[in-house]
Scaffold this motif. Sequence first.
Motif, mmCIF file in Angstrom:
data_model
loop_
_atom_site.group_PDB
_atom_site.id
_atom_site.type_symbol
_atom_site.label_atom_id
_atom_site.label_comp_id
_atom_site.label_asym_id
_atom_site.label_seq_id
_atom_site.Cartn_x
_atom_site.Cartn_y
_atom_site.Cartn_z
ATOM 1 N N ALA A 159 0.833 -1.202 0.000
ATOM 2 C CA ALA A 159 0.000 0.000 0.000
ATOM 3 C C ALA A 159 0.868 1.253 0.000
ATOM 4 O O ALA A 159 0.537 2.253 -0.631
ATOM 5 C CB ALA A 159 -0.929 0.008 1.205
ATOM 6 N N LYS A 210 -7.862 2.054 5.660
ATOM 7 C CA LYS A 210 -7.301 2.819 4.548
ATOM 8 C C LYS A 210 -6.233 2.029 3.783
ATOM 9 O O LYS A 210 -6.240 1.997 2.554
ATOM 10 C CB LYS A 210 -6.701 4.135 5.057
ATOM 11 C CG LYS A 210 -6.193 5.034 3.940
ATOM 12 C CD LYS A 210 -5.750 6.393 4.467
ATOM 13 C CE LYS A 210 -6.841 7.422 4.298
ATOM 14 N NZ LYS A 210 -6.506 8.765 4.764
ATOM 15 N N ARG A 270 -6.143 1.141 -0.199
ATOM 16 C CA ARG A 270 -5.054 1.571 -1.068
ATOM 17 C C ARG A 270 -4.409 0.392 -1.758
ATOM 18 O O ARG A 270 -4.079 0.435 -2.946
ATOM 19 C CB ARG A 270 -4.010 2.321 -0.260
ATOM 20 C CG ARG A 270 -4.456 3.722 0.085
ATOM 21 C CD ARG A 270 -3.817 4.208 1.348
ATOM 22 N NE ARG A 270 -2.492 4.729 1.111
ATOM 23 C CZ ARG A 270 -2.137 5.978 1.394
ATOM 24 N NH1 ARG A 270 -3.015 6.816 1.911
ATOM 25 N NH2 ARG A 270 -0.917 6.394 1.177
ATOM 26 N N HIS A 302 -6.579 -0.661 -4.476
ATOM 27 C CA HIS A 302 -6.466 0.233 -5.625
ATOM 28 C C HIS A 302 -5.206 -0.043 -6.429
ATOM 29 O O HIS A 302 -5.197 0.041 -7.661
ATOM 30 C CB HIS A 302 -6.473 1.690 -5.174
ATOM 31 C CG HIS A 302 -6.208 2.644 -6.287
ATOM 32 N ND1 HIS A 302 -5.013 3.279 -6.448
ATOM 33 C CD2 HIS A 302 -6.983 3.016 -7.338
ATOM 34 C CE1 HIS A 302 -5.064 4.032 -7.527
ATOM 35 N NE2 HIS A 302 -6.234 3.891 -8.086
ATOM 36 N N GLU A 303 -4.133 -0.374 -5.739
ATOM 37 C CA GLU A 303 -2.882 -0.712 -6.428
ATOM 38 C C GLU A 303 -3.111 -1.764 -7.500
ATOM 39 O O GLU A 303 -2.462 -1.775 -8.547
ATOM 40 C CB GLU A 303 -1.858 -1.258 -5.433
ATOM 41 C CG GLU A 303 -1.038 -0.206 -4.738
ATOM 42 C CD GLU A 303 -0.308 0.689 -5.713
ATOM 43 O OE1 GLU A 303 0.213 0.175 -6.712
ATOM 44 O OE2 GLU A 303 -0.276 1.908 -5.487
ATOM 45 N N TYR A 312 -12.190 5.640 -3.152
ATOM 46 C CA TYR A 312 -10.836 6.067 -3.509
ATOM 47 C C TYR A 312 -10.609 7.531 -3.131
ATOM 48 O O TYR A 312 -9.525 7.904 -2.678
ATOM 49 C CB TYR A 312 -10.589 5.862 -5.003
ATOM 50 C CG TYR A 312 -10.481 4.407 -5.404
ATOM 51 C CD1 TYR A 312 -10.268 3.398 -4.455
ATOM 52 C CD2 TYR A 312 -10.583 4.016 -6.736
ATOM 53 C CE1 TYR A 312 -10.169 2.064 -4.830
ATOM 54 C CE2 TYR A 312 -10.477 2.682 -7.116
ATOM 55 C CZ TYR A 312 -10.286 1.713 -6.155
ATOM 56 O OH TYR A 312 -10.182 0.405 -6.521
ATOM 57 N N SER A 351 -9.599 7.534 0.279
ATOM 58 C CA SER A 351 -8.459 6.730 0.734
ATOM 59 C C SER A 351 -7.169 6.916 -0.050
ATOM 60 O O SER A 351 -6.081 6.733 0.500
ATOM 61 C CB SER A 351 -8.829 5.241 0.683
ATOM 62 O OG SER A 351 -9.982 4.974 1.437
ATOM 63 N N CYS A 352 -7.270 7.250 -1.322
ATOM 64 C CA CYS A 352 -6.062 7.264 -2.150
ATOM 65 C C CYS A 352 -5.676 8.691 -2.510
ATOM 66 O O CYS A 352 -6.541 9.520 -2.807
ATOM 67 C CB CYS A 352 -6.282 6.462 -3.427
ATOM 68 S SG CYS A 352 -6.864 4.791 -3.105
ATOM 69 N N ASP A 353 -4.373 8.925 -2.506
ATOM 70 C CA ASP A 353 -3.873 10.284 -2.643
ATOM 71 C C ASP A 353 -4.387 10.999 -3.887
ATOM 72 O O ASP A 353 -4.941 12.086 -3.800
ATOM 73 C CB ASP A 353 -2.346 10.273 -2.645
ATOM 74 C CG ASP A 353 -1.814 9.967 -1.255
ATOM 75 O OD1 ASP A 353 -2.610 10.013 -0.308
ATOM 76 O OD2 ASP A 353 -0.614 9.696 -1.136
ATOM 77 N N SER A 381 -2.221 6.158 -10.496
ATOM 78 C CA SER A 381 -1.753 4.974 -9.762
ATOM 79 C C SER A 381 -0.281 5.080 -9.427
ATOM 80 O O SER A 381 0.414 4.084 -9.317
ATOM 81 C CB SER A 381 -1.984 3.730 -10.607
ATOM 82 O OG SER A 381 -2.688 4.001 -11.773
ATOM 83 N N ASN A 411 2.430 5.823 -3.856
ATOM 84 C CA ASN A 411 2.299 6.985 -2.993
ATOM 85 C C ASN A 411 3.566 7.828 -3.000
ATOM 86 O O ASN A 411 3.842 8.533 -2.071
ATOM 87 C CB ASN A 411 1.991 6.555 -1.570
ATOM 88 C CG ASN A 411 0.674 5.858 -1.509
ATOM 89 O OD1 ASN A 411 0.143 5.439 -2.529
ATOM 90 N ND2 ASN A 411 0.129 5.756 -0.331
#
Lengths: 225, 225, 225, 225
Positions: free
Chosen positions: A29, A108, A112, A115-116, A176, A179-181, B119, B122
Amino acid sequence: MRTFVNESFKRLDADKQERIIRAAVNEFADRGYELANTNDIAERAKISVGSLFHYFDTKENLFLYIVQYGSRIIEQYIGQIVEDETKSVAERIEQLLHLVVRTSRQEKTLIRLYHEMSSLGNNDLLTKVPQSLESFTARHYIAMLQEGQKKGEVRPDLDISLAAFAMDNILMSLQYAYSCDYYNIRFQIYNNPWIDQEKNDEKVIAETLKFLCGALLVPENERKG
Amino acid sequence: MRTFVNESFKRLDADKQERIIRAAVNEFADRGYELANTNDIAERAKISVGSLFHYFDTKENLFLYIVQYGSRIIEQYIGQIVEDETKSVAERIEQLLHLVVRTSRQEKTLIRLYHEMSSLGNNDLLTKVPQSLESFTARHYIAMLQEGQKKGEVRPDLDISLAAFAMDNILMSLQYAYSCDYYNIRFQIYNNPWIDQEKNDEKVIAETLKFLCGALLVPENERKG
Amino acid sequence: MRTFVNESFKRLDADKQERIIRAAVNEFADRGYELANTNDIAERAKISVGSLFHYFDTKENLFLYIVQYGSRIIEQYIGQIVEDETKSVAERIEQLLHLVVRTSRQEKTLIRLYHEMSSLGNNDLLTKVPQSLESFTARHYIAMLQEGQKKGEVRPDLDISLAAFAMDNILMSLQYAYSCDYYNIRFQIYNNPWIDQEKNDEKVIAETLKFLCGALLVPENERKG
Amino acid sequence: MRTFVNESFKRLDADKQERIIRAAVNEFADRGYELANTNDIAERAKISVGSLFHYFDTKENLFLYIVQYGSRIIEQYIGQIVEDETKSVAERIEQLLHLVVRTSRQEKTLIRLYHEMSSLGNNDLLTKVPQSLESFTARHYIAMLQEGQKKGEVRPDLDISLAAFAMDNILMSLQYAYSCDYYNIRFQIYNNPWIDQEKNDEKVIAETLKFLCGALLVPENERKG
DNA sequence: GATGAATGAGGGTTCATTCAT
DNA sequence: CATGAATGAACCCTCATTCAT
């Protein structure tokens, strides 16, 4: 269903299993699939690299196992809500929205990590990821909407599959965004929360609910009986 | 606004510029940022690595430039549709849906490249990507819905920002479903097209339009004079 | 004597020549031979790389020319002092010591550049550097001491060549101690100047003079008539 | 004191450690820090590059370790001589001079490596090299001269620190003259040995001893009781 | 003569995986 | 079974030098 772990992993005591999973979830993650470092995962889990590769033949397998593991947890959260037929469709959607916000805090890293997976590029890994969560979600959302259609809650003219897909897209994007940047930055372009976070969350949930109900449901005053 | 190219690139003849851009778009879209190989990009573009690094100081800058470049193209497509105030909101949304399907054929690589950006793991690269496309989209969708609200087409009770966000999520998800492998697989779980593709596209567009109109618009029969 | 420049350089106007020399001196002194960048030198000198390589065929030649150029300047400083036969050997040595301190301020880059030469490793470059400064210094120091020996100032039992070598070593080491980072750090281990710099310089000069006179000269009270 | 090696290196068997050290000493001494090639070092040491970078995180650390390693060896040589208080100062200086000549044969690569360090350009590596040898030398030379001053051997009017510095400069310069190419060429300008090498060495030692004793010591006939 | 774009071999470093102990 | 040292292919980026304009 392919399994990605070797038997040896399953024989491990719970503590060690958990350490390995946690270490892997965090590493994947944090750094993404490509940048994740198996040596670091082993170190974080306080086992040797050798052992790690005894349990999982390849980095790929480890990743896929971890994704599968995460999926099951998320499935449980969703299942509990969606399968509850005592609630109206609107109520269940509202609960799903609350779940999105809640898991974005509590799980979270899992989100993530998940999502990866969608960003595995076009390598063949992608064809190997189990679509269990996707299938689960699809099956359940479709079932809920079909049931809702029977009960007169859901618009009769909708193609249920595509409606479920659209609903899933809304929920996934919101997940997302929380949770995702990248998606969070994008979210903030639309919704820069001046008010306090909790109130903002309520507003986001309320508006998204309104949006989904507008799209999916027969207006209250038009329902029969 | 930061620029990621050196002047030397801008001085290049159009053909060479295009070769480089195409090579980079393809490589990044095919393999993702991490796996993309600068030597391969140079080779594909029939220039030397040295030259490539004259034009772009780092792989990162090359990527960011390419993303920016792609954004501009997509912005044009979207802008043309959304800014046309002679059309009703419903008509414009329908056109956007057609655009999604059309670009997924003509500009698939660009879309995939763009998805790669979301994607980026991070790492700090993410903070450097310009959100021009996102801002552009947000601004225009919001404007369109506001205008629609004034004209009585869009529901008066909606929070326009969040409604625009939801709409964008639907369009983005569909775009990815048409262009990116993972999202395509997920799409097929909901929509496995037994009928011919063209008819299926029509159906997807029609249903998504219905979904969005239901969510966003005042039903025809309830509109005022 | 090999020349390292092409005729074209000599035809340049004085300003351009100086810019090039200054740029090269700085770059070589700052980063060392290996790390020095010919493209940067050209840029600093506000000429094109192409031109730079018209004037000097190789980076090596440029470096050697620059070293030669610096040598001449240093030779002049030293020559003026050492050739003055009206002064006693002790007086001339004292002046050389003052020169060391003074040039370490005014010509620090030149000294550092010069030191770089001694670190050219074992590549064949080394065999090509002109030993003009070394020869010059040797010749003059030897001459001075021989003359001093005739006059009864310098100890009659010394091997003049080796005495001159030892003296040169002392002066060179002190020069580096004042100009080059590593030697300066080493110097400070022996001489951490608590008092103000100027006073410390005086002390260093006085003590080094005492050292050299003790080594080289016949004590005043033992000299004949 | 920072250490530059990882634990894994220390666990290696003596033979492998030695192979690596020898390979590195040679490469750095032969080509200088910048030009030294880590792949070549690994090959020479018959290990993989991967392993080399397990033992030393960076080329820089490898270099610093090697310098530290060399320093310790040289310190031992010097310590044995200088700490022997049963000998007069003159005798110890003579032994140091013999050491210079001897090590220039037996440990030439080490000396050259050490010299490379003083020529690290002006990069920040320089600030990271440990000055252990320099401190060691300074401390011991100063102690010896102080002791000699008490015993009436060393001139009472000398500033001991600066005298020790001058003596160190002489010894260091001679060492480089015997071991490093550039300094050797410079040496030959002063001392071109027509007679056989051994005799010449004797002469160089004798004359340098005379020089140092003249500079540092009270003449025999002036000493008290 | 002057320019500066183009070249491409080369080097430090990483990391998934193996295998002897 | 567990360990962790060892491997080596692969990748980003540099820079002295050339040469067409």
